[in-house]
Design an enzyme around this catalytic site. Structure first.
Site, PDB file in Angstrom:
ATOM      1  N   SER A 144     -10.388  10.094  23.218  1.00  0.00           N
ATOM      2  CA  SER A 144      -9.345   9.613  24.120  1.00  0.00           C
ATOM      3  C   SER A 144      -8.472  10.785  24.504  1.00  0.00           C
ATOM      4  CB  SER A 144      -8.486   8.539  23.440  1.00  0.00           C
ATOM      5  OG  SER A 144      -7.329   8.257  24.203  1.00  0.00           O
ATOM      6  N   TYR A 159      -3.853   6.443  16.121  1.00  0.00           N
ATOM      7  CA  TYR A 159      -4.940   6.437  17.104  1.00  0.00           C
ATOM      8  C   TYR A 159      -5.260   7.851  17.556  1.00  0.00           C
ATOM      9  CZ  TYR A 159      -7.531   4.975  21.313  1.00  0.00           C
ATOM     10  OH  TYR A 159      -8.485   4.782  22.285  1.00  0.00           O
TER      11      TYR A 159
END
Length: 253
Positions: A144, A159
């Site tokens: 990401s 995350y």
């Protein structure tokens, strides 16, 4: 090794109706891949499996917890029995975590790591063992842009750390598996219009998010699917250990 005509790509994270996984599965089916579909949502797996079978694709779906070794092994045993040899793997399954660093619990941290990083490892191990036997393989992991910028509203430190771990996992896999004819690359999506962004993006939110993107829009699942399709192709055999930011130029290195 010649790229097999009859070949299977295993795709994780296909359960969400508006997720990247389903769009990737549709694209790969159109490109002639047989598909092994995986998601923790049994209902979601059934939906996309039935859709693609109705369109004539060779598909087998299995409800799977990618963070559990026994569940992963059982899924691949089913793929071995039902589908052509596994040549491709697309690790798309993941969970966001918006909890601030000073508030996150160890249980939250462990679960975020288990799904995003450990799950990717377990899927790679199972798939690559089969690819070694075939003599060729393509692995695409999903990191990401959060791994680069540290996160924002819907994804914060846990995350970001998990998705940064995916980059290291990708590079290690590329180095160790390359001699077997197996490539491993990573995609870093920027803002993509899926429910992981906190729900359907309104026009106002799209406009606000697009303001910092040179191409002037947020991404679509189709943008990611196009990159996945290339990295899984026979033509991508000399692309290995690379991380691709698919974010419209939001983060230019």
């Amino acid at each position: 090794m010649e790229f097999p005509t009859r070949r299977t790509a295993v795709v994780t994270g296909v359960g969400a109706p508006r997720g990247i996984g389903r769009v990737v599965a549709r694209r790969l089916a159109a490109d002639g891949w047989s598909l092994g579909l995986v998601d923790i949502s049994g209902d979601g797996v059934v939906e996309i499996t039935e859709e693609l079978r109705a369109a004539g694709a060779d598909v087998h779906g299995v409800a799977t917890d990618i963070s559990a070794p026994d569940s992963v092994s059982a899924a691949f045993a089913e793929f071995d029995a039902a589908l052509p040899p596994v040549v491709g793997l697309v690790n798309l399954a993941g969970i966001a975590n918006p909890t601030p660093i000073l508030e996150i619990t160890l249980a939250e941290w462990d679960r975020t790591m288990a799904v995003n990083a450990t799950g990717s490892l377990l899927m790679i191990q199972a798939a690559a063992r089969r690819m070694v036997e075939v003599g060729v393989g393509r692995i695409v992991n999903t990191s990401s842009i959060t791994a680069v910028d540290g996160g924002g509203t819907f994804s914060k430190t846990a995350y970001a750390a998990a998705k940064a771990a995916v980059l290291g996992l990708t590079r290690g896999a590329a180095r160790e598996l390359g001699p077997h004819g197996i490539t491993a690359n990573a995609i870093l999506p920027g803002p993509i219009d899926t429910d992981i962004m906190g729900g359907r993006l309104t026009d106002e939110r799209k406009a606000a998010m697009s303001a910092g993107i040179p191409v002037g829009r947020v991404g679509t699942p189709g943008d990611i699917a196009a990159m996945v399709a290339f990295l899984l192709s026979a033509e991508a055999g000399f692309v290995n250990g690379v991380s691709y930011q698919v974010d419209g130029g939001k983060h230019i290195n």
